[in-house]
Each structure stands twice: as structure tokens, then as C-alpha cells.
Design an enzyme around this catalytic site. Sequence first.
Site, PDB file in Angstrom:
ATOM      1  N   HIS A  19       0.845  -1.198   0.000  1.00 34.50           N
ATOM      2  CA  HIS A  19       0.000   0.000   0.000  1.00 34.50           C
ATOM      3  C   HIS A  19       0.881   1.248   0.000  1.00 34.50           C
ATOM      4  O   HIS A  19       1.828   1.347   0.781  1.00 34.50           O
ATOM      5  CB  HIS A  19      -0.903   0.028   1.234  1.00 34.50           C
ATOM      6  CG  HIS A  19      -1.614   1.342   1.421  1.00 34.50           C
ATOM      7  ND1 HIS A  19      -1.414   2.167   2.512  1.00 34.50           N
ATOM      8  CD2 HIS A  19      -2.513   1.990   0.631  1.00 34.50           C
ATOM      9  CE1 HIS A  19      -2.148   3.260   2.389  1.00 34.50           C
ATOM     10  NE2 HIS A  19      -2.832   3.173   1.263  1.00 34.50           N
ATOM     11  N   SER A  20       0.604   2.198  -0.901  1.00 32.17           N
ATOM     12  CA  SER A  20       1.269   3.497  -0.905  1.00 32.17           C
ATOM     13  C   SER A  20       2.793   3.317  -0.984  1.00 32.17           C
ATOM     14  O   SER A  20       3.293   2.763  -1.961  1.00 32.17           O
ATOM     15  CB  SER A  20       0.830   4.290   0.331  1.00 32.17           C
ATOM     16  OG  SER A  20       1.171   5.644   0.231  1.00 32.17           O
ATOM     17  N   MET A  21       3.543   3.763   0.022  1.00 28.98           N
ATOM     18  CA  MET A  21       4.991   3.578  -0.013  1.00 28.98           C
ATOM     19  C   MET A  21       5.359   2.110  -0.121  1.00 28.98           C
ATOM     20  O   MET A  21       6.341   1.744  -0.781  1.00 28.98           O
ATOM     21  CB  MET A  21       5.638   4.190   1.236  1.00 28.98           C
ATOM     22  CG  MET A  21       7.171   4.133   1.225  1.00 28.98           C
ATOM     23  SD  MET A  21       7.917   4.770   2.747  1.00 28.98           S
ATOM     24  CE  MET A  21       7.681   3.350   3.852  1.00 28.98           C
ATOM     25  N   ALA A  81       3.724  -0.111  -1.757  1.00 28.07           N
ATOM     26  CA  ALA A  81       3.560  -0.473  -3.164  1.00 28.07           C
ATOM     27  C   ALA A  81       4.759  -0.004  -3.982  1.00 28.07           C
ATOM     28  O   ALA A  81       5.237  -0.711  -4.879  1.00 28.07           O
ATOM     29  CB  ALA A  81       2.276   0.143  -3.712  1.00 28.07           C
ATOM     30  N   HIS A 113      -7.464   6.995   0.115  1.00 23.76           N
ATOM     31  CA  HIS A 113      -6.139   6.386  -0.014  1.00 23.76           C
ATOM     32  C   HIS A 113      -6.006   5.108   0.818  1.00 23.76           C
ATOM     33  O   HIS A 113      -5.317   4.181   0.429  1.00 23.76           O
ATOM     34  CB  HIS A 113      -5.087   7.415   0.408  1.00 23.76           C
ATOM     35  CG  HIS A 113      -3.673   6.981   0.219  1.00 23.76           C
ATOM     36  ND1 HIS A 113      -3.176   6.549  -0.990  1.00 23.76           N
ATOM     37  CD2 HIS A 113      -2.636   6.913   1.105  1.00 23.76           C
ATOM     38  CE1 HIS A 113      -1.898   6.244  -0.858  1.00 23.76           C
ATOM     39  NE2 HIS A 113      -1.542   6.446   0.405  1.00 23.76           N
TER      40      HIS A 113
END
Length: 286
Positions: A101-103, A105, A263
Site C-alpha cells: 500500500h502506498s509507499m 507499493a 487512499h
Amino acid sequence: MTAKVEEIRLNLPHIELAAHLFGPEDGKPVLALHGWLDNAMSFARLAPKLDGLRIVALDFAGHGHSAHRAAGASYLLWDYAYDVLAVAEQLGWERFSLLGHSMGAIVSVLLAGAMPERIERLALIDGLVPFTGEADKAPEKLGEALKAQLALPNKRKPVYEAIDRAVEARMKGVGAVSREAAELLARRGLMPVPGGFTWRSDARLTLPSPLRLTRAHAFAFVQALQCPVSLVLAQGGMLAAEPGVRKILEGRPFAVHELPGGHHLHLDDEPGAEAVAAIFRSFLLE
């Protein structure tokens, strides 16, 4: 919300990391990587919905219950990529999938692009490539980073008199989250201090990056991916409105799914977690 989860510690040669362990011992191996300033609780709703997988949800170094890096060390994306690889080595996983997820990813894409022989599948949530910067801005950005590093000893973390105050602050932070999501993250991310509570995370995590990849660098990592990729874009998240993301995805054989939510759609509520799980459940088991 109840799910069977085991707390584990991973003693790597260079650092000790904490993690949550989900699923059967014979499940397909998956390392779950959270976003910046989050922790393993990022997957508290999603992981229990992914049957048949052996999921190790890490606290990245400097986050949650994991150790902070030694004095003078850094928290660059490629440092995290090495940590993930070291965890896989300790677990004896030659090939494994990444759920990021996010960072998390972004770290997943960097590692999979650099070492495609080790990564079986990528399941990405509202994250793909890092913020980029072109060469002409590099001296200025390095200067900003060095000044921030010199000023860090005088910087103090916020202290909240009650956990509710910390939860409210997290709800409004970067990548705003629901109250339930903030409570889950705070449960693992806070520690008691004189006067109340503060975040366990290393203060160095808030330092600006000394060097950013260029757009060409970032695109090269995406082009180097050889494994199947499934990307969830949150309609109210950070990627859906970015035209640069569409350009990077153009012509790539990725499965892209747009879902309603913010997000942290996989953590904000049960319907969001189930929607993400419905996409990744069969994909990660193939």
C-alpha cells in the site's frame, strides 16, 4: 473485528523488525508492506479476508514495533527493499508475492523490477512509483535535506494528553483516514511518554529525500516488471487524478481496478476491505 494474528520478531543481520503473521503455514507466501508512517495494522482488515495465503505484514524499520535504524543510517526506498529481501531470506522464501500500500507499493515495484526472479505477483493499493525529481533540481533538494538533517536534534515529536487526541490528528494527516482506521494504526503506533502519548516512529522518517529518482528512472522500474500486476486505484486517493500515472500505465499489461474510497480504502471500513479482497483473493492464489 476479530482475526487470528500472530505477533512475530525477525532478527535480521542488520536490524530487528516486527510483523503480524496471518494464514496457514502451507499458504502461498506474501509479504505485506504498509505506507509511510503507518504500520502492520494497515492490513488488519484486509489480510484475514485473503484465505489460503501466508501473509507476513511487516512494520517497516522505524515504524510500529520495529527497531529504528542506527545513528547515521537512512530510510531510503532501496533500504526498505533490502529489508524486505532480508526478511524473505530469513523465512526461506525463494519466490514470494508482495502486497503493498502506498509507499509499500512503491518499494514492491522497485524490488520486483530489480529482482524479478524473486517476485511471483504484485498486488498494489494506491501506489506505484515514488515522487520524482529531475536533475536540475537535485542540488537544491540535497541542500534542503542536509539542512533538515542538521535541524533534526532540535525537533520534538508532538505529545498528546490522550489517545483520542492522537487518533484525531492521524485522521487529518497525510492520507487522511477514518476514525476506525486511525484507531487501529494508533493502537500499534503510539507509546506512553511523560505527559501522554507520542508516536513510536523514528523522527528521521519525516526528513525530505536527499535524492529523487527521475521520471525515466521510475518508468524503467515499471518496464522491468516481469510478474503479473494487479493495481487498485482509490477514486478519492492519491493516484487516480495523476495524469503521470496514466502515462506510466499506458501499454503495460497490468490489471487496473478503480474502487470508491480514499487512499486507505482497504483499512477505512469493512466494505472497502472486502472490495479490495475480492480483487486480490484469486489473483494472489493463482
